[in-house]
Design a protein around this motif. Structure first.
Motif, PDB file in Angstrom:
ATOM      1  N   ALA A  68      -3.185  -5.608   2.982  1.00  0.00           N
ATOM      2  CA  ALA A  68      -4.344  -6.322   3.526  1.00  0.00           C
ATOM      3  C   ALA A  68      -5.379  -5.338   4.063  1.00  0.00           C
ATOM      4  CB  ALA A  68      -3.875  -7.246   4.647  1.00  0.00           C
ATOM      5  N   SER A  69      -6.602  -5.816   4.237  1.00  0.00           N
ATOM      6  CA  SER A  69      -7.651  -4.998   4.845  1.00  0.00           C
ATOM      7  C   SER A  69      -7.207  -4.583   6.249  1.00  0.00           C
ATOM      8  CB  SER A  69      -8.939  -5.828   4.912  1.00  0.00           C
ATOM      9  OG  SER A  69      -9.938  -5.088   5.546  1.00  0.00           O
ATOM     10  N   GLY A  70      -7.367  -3.303   6.559  1.00  0.00           N
ATOM     11  CA  GLY A  70      -6.998  -2.795   7.878  1.00  0.00           C
ATOM     12  C   GLY A  70      -5.533  -2.407   8.007  1.00  0.00           C
ATOM     13  N   SER A  71      -4.784  -2.485   6.899  1.00  0.00           N
ATOM     14  CA  SER A  71      -3.343  -2.204   6.990  1.00  0.00           C
ATOM     15  C   SER A  71      -3.029  -0.700   7.039  1.00  0.00           C
ATOM     16  CB  SER A  71      -2.609  -2.857   5.813  1.00  0.00           C
ATOM     17  OG  SER A  71      -3.133  -2.407   4.589  1.00  0.00           O
ATOM     18  N   GLY A  72      -4.021   0.148   6.729  1.00  0.00           N
ATOM     19  CA  GLY A  72      -3.793   1.589   6.831  1.00  0.00           C
ATOM     20  C   GLY A  72      -3.822   2.334   5.510  1.00  0.00           C
ATOM     21  N   LYS A  73      -4.261   1.674   4.440  1.00  0.00           N
ATOM     22  CA  LYS A  73      -4.248   2.291   3.105  1.00  0.00           C
ATOM     23  C   LYS A  73      -5.142   3.529   3.023  1.00  0.00           C
ATOM     24  CE  LYS A  73      -5.826  -1.450   1.119  1.00  0.00           C
ATOM     25  NZ  LYS A  73      -6.068  -2.247   2.349  1.00  0.00           N
ATOM     26  N   SER A  74      -6.401   3.384   3.459  1.00  0.00           N
ATOM     27  CA  SER A  74      -7.323   4.533   3.369  1.00  0.00           C
ATOM     28  C   SER A  74      -6.846   5.662   4.286  1.00  0.00           C
ATOM     29  CB  SER A  74      -8.745   4.131   3.775  1.00  0.00           C
ATOM     30  OG  SER A  74      -9.286   3.233   2.848  1.00  0.00           O
ATOM     31  N   THR A  75      -6.339   5.291   5.460  1.00  0.00           N
ATOM     32  CA  THR A  75      -5.826   6.309   6.388  1.00  0.00           C
ATOM     33  C   THR A  75      -4.724   7.128   5.714  1.00  0.00           C
ATOM     34  OG1 THR A  75      -6.323   4.827   8.226  1.00  0.00           O
ATOM     35  CG2 THR A  75      -4.785   6.633   8.674  1.00  0.00           C
ATOM     36  N   ALA A  77      -2.871   3.224  13.233  1.00  0.00           N
ATOM     37  CA  ALA A  77      -3.233   2.902  11.851  1.00  0.00           C
ATOM     38  C   ALA A  77      -2.080   3.168  10.892  1.00  0.00           C
ATOM     39  CB  ALA A  77      -4.467   3.695  11.438  1.00  0.00           C
ATOM     40  N   VAL A  98      -5.610   2.347  18.286  1.00  0.00           N
ATOM     41  CA  VAL A  98      -5.130   1.659  17.077  1.00  0.00           C
ATOM     42  C   VAL A  98      -4.105   2.543  16.391  1.00  0.00           C
ATOM     43  CG1 VAL A  98      -5.758   0.806  14.770  1.00  0.00           C
ATOM     44  CG2 VAL A  98      -7.341   0.481  16.672  1.00  0.00           C
ATOM     45  N   TYR A 115      -5.694   6.144  16.223  1.00  0.00           N
ATOM     46  CA  TYR A 115      -7.120   6.334  16.498  1.00  0.00           C
ATOM     47  C   TYR A 115      -7.405   5.849  17.918  1.00  0.00           C
ATOM     48  CZ  TYR A 115      -8.023   6.703  11.427  1.00  0.00           C
ATOM     49  OH  TYR A 115      -8.038   7.065  10.110  1.00  0.00           O
ATOM     50  N   HIS A 163      -7.148  -3.750  -4.326  1.00  0.00           N
ATOM     51  CA  HIS A 163      -6.912  -5.112  -3.852  1.00  0.00           C
ATOM     52  C   HIS A 163      -6.574  -6.024  -5.025  1.00  0.00           C
ATOM     53  CE1 HIS A 163      -9.116  -4.285  -0.007  1.00  0.00           C
ATOM     54  NE2 HIS A 163      -8.141  -5.072   0.399  1.00  0.00           N
ATOM     55  N   GLN A 172     -13.511   5.419  -0.992  1.00  0.00           N
ATOM     56  CA  GLN A 172     -13.883   4.000  -1.001  1.00  0.00           C
ATOM     57  C   GLN A 172     -15.409   3.841  -0.881  1.00  0.00           C
ATOM     58  OE1 GLN A 172     -11.817   1.808   2.058  1.00  0.00           O
ATOM     59  NE2 GLN A 172     -12.270  -0.168   1.119  1.00  0.00           N
TER      60      GLN A 172
HETATM   61  N1  LIG Z   1     -12.152   6.441  12.446  1.00  0.00           N
HETATM   62  C1  LIG Z   1     -11.505   5.390  12.968  1.00  0.00           C
HETATM   63  N2  LIG Z   1     -11.535   5.151  14.298  1.00  0.00           N
HETATM   64  C2  LIG Z   1     -10.860   4.114  14.841  1.00  0.00           C
HETATM   65  N3  LIG Z   1     -10.111   3.249  14.138  1.00  0.00           N
HETATM   66  C3  LIG Z   1     -10.047   3.423  12.823  1.00  0.00           C
HETATM   67  C4  LIG Z   1     -10.731   4.499  12.163  1.00  0.00           C
HETATM   68  N4  LIG Z   1     -10.459   4.436  10.838  1.00  0.00           N
HETATM   69  C5  LIG Z   1      -9.647   3.364  10.676  1.00  0.00           C
HETATM   70  N5  LIG Z   1      -9.398   2.766  11.853  1.00  0.00           N
HETATM   71  C6  LIG Z   1      -8.515   1.594  12.091  1.00  0.00           C
HETATM   72  O1  LIG Z   1      -7.269   1.885  11.491  1.00  0.00           O
HETATM   73  C7  LIG Z   1      -6.757   0.745  10.794  1.00  0.00           C
HETATM   74  C8  LIG Z   1      -6.489   1.104   9.343  1.00  0.00           C
HETATM   75  O2  LIG Z   1      -7.740   1.385   8.702  1.00  0.00           O
HETATM   76  P1  LIG Z   1      -7.836   1.757   7.166  1.00  0.00           P
HETATM   77  O3  LIG Z   1      -9.246   2.148   6.909  1.00  0.00           O
HETATM   78  O4  LIG Z   1      -6.779   2.743   6.842  1.00  0.00           O
HETATM   79  O5  LIG Z   1      -7.487   0.351   6.484  1.00  0.00           O
HETATM   80  P2  LIG Z   1      -7.473  -0.079   4.946  1.00  0.00           P
HETATM   81  O6  LIG Z   1      -6.110  -0.599   4.656  1.00  0.00           O
HETATM   82  O7  LIG Z   1      -8.004   1.016   4.104  1.00  0.00           O
HETATM   83  O8  LIG Z   1      -8.488  -1.312   4.932  1.00  0.00           O
HETATM   84  P3  LIG Z   1      -9.556  -1.797   3.803  1.00  0.00           P
HETATM   85  O9  LIG Z   1      -8.739  -2.492   2.743  1.00  0.00           O
HETATM   86  O10 LIG Z   1     -10.433  -2.751   4.541  1.00  0.00           O
HETATM   87  O11 LIG Z   1     -10.278  -0.602   3.283  1.00  0.00           O
HETATM   88  C9  LIG Z   1      -7.773  -0.355  10.977  1.00  0.00           C
HETATM   89  O12 LIG Z   1      -7.330  -1.215  12.010  1.00  0.00           O
HETATM   90  C10 LIG Z   1      -9.041   0.355  11.388  1.00  0.00           C
HETATM   91  O13 LIG Z   1      -9.809  -0.432  12.253  1.00  0.00           O
END
Ligand SMILES: Nc1ncnc2c1ncn2[C@@H]1O[C@H](COP(=O)(O)OP(=O)(O)OP(=O)(O)O)[C@@H](O)[C@H]1O
Ligand SMILES: [Mg+2]
Length: 220
Positions: A41-48, A22, A20, A13, A200, A92
């Motif tokens: 962990a939060s921000g680890s890339g799961k939703s991506t 992701a 970043v 991203y 989580h 989510q």
């Molecule tokens: N649209 C976006 N633009 C820029 N950075 C993004 C975007 N979406 C996610 N990120 C970054 O990519 C990384 C992974 O985000 P992601 O949403 O996949 O995390 P996650 O594991 O689902 O976290 P959570 O448990 O908090 O939902 C994070 O560092 C986030 O800041």
């Protein structure tokens, strides 16, 4: 038989100082009928990862095969149709349409596909999700948990082969959480639906056949 194959998937991203990474070169596969939990962990890339598996976003590099279709080779229109027919996504943050009530949000994927909802099927889903009394309510008239359950109904109504669930119990108390996980388990067993669920909650993750852990955009 593998229903999902993720190959060397990366997602970056932003650019320059705000860049970043992701997802960093992730490969995995999921068998048809498997129930997989993704933790990290939060921000680890799961939703991506989940969004890329569901074709709602495109990767920077790598590919995703669903039932032997290389989904990012499809143009946006074809990908939208493919997604609607094969995949149910529980987001989510729900992604409900604010102007549609509970039952309209749930039946939307059928409507868009010109399919008819069988008599009684909507009633069954509403009952299962405890939303019968809220069926005519708009999203902004619902609690977080009720919105979450509506988004689960929308993912289940088409009976997709693959269900991708992003923290489907994130906003629910432990009793409702257990009920939702039971419901997913039942869909998994009775309809042989493949389920990939981010959570989580380690107790909930333990209900899965397999746990995948993500750390800093990589599989651990
Ligand atoms: N649209 C976006 N633009 C820029 N950075 C993004 C975007 N979406 C996610 N990120 C970054 O990519 C990384 C992974 O985000 P992601 O949403 O996949 O995390 P996650 O594991 O689902 O976290 P959570 O448990 O908090 O939902 C994070 O560092 C986030 O800041
Ligand atoms: Mg997330």
């Amino acid at each position: 038989m593998k229903i999902v194959k993720v190959e060397n998937l990366s997602k970056v991203y932003g650019k320059g100082s705000t860049e970043v990474k992701a997802l960093d070169n992730v490969s995995l596969s999921i068998e048809k009928g498997e129930f997989v939990a993704i933790v990290g962990a939060s921000g680890s890339g799961k939703s991506t990862l989940l969004h890329l598996m569901g074709g709602v976003d495109r990767p920077t590099s790598g590919r995703v095969m669903i039932n032997d279709t290389d989904i990012f080779q499809l143009n946006n229109d074809k990908l939208a149709i493919f997604r609607r027919r094969q995949i149910g996504i529980i987001y989510q943050f729900y992604n409900l349409l604010p102007t549609l009530n509970v039952e309209e949000n749930i039946t939307l994927p059928m409507e868009l596909d010109g399919r008819k909802v069988e008599d009684g099927e909507l009633d069954d889903i509403l009952k299962l999700l405890g939303l019968t009394k809220r069926r005519k309510h708009l999203p902004n008239e619902l609690s977080g948990g009720q919105q979450q359950r509506t988004s689960i109904g929308r993912a289940l109504i088409t009976r997709p082969a693959l269900i991708l669930a992003d923290e489907p119990t994130g906003n629910l108390d432990s009793k409702s959480s257990n009920e939702i996980v039971e419901l997913l388990r039942k869909s998994n067993r009775e309809y042989n639906q493949t389920i990939v669920m981010i959570t989580h909650n380690l107790e909930i993750a333990k209900c899965a056949d397999r746990i995948i852990t993500i750390e800093d955009g990589r599989i651990k």
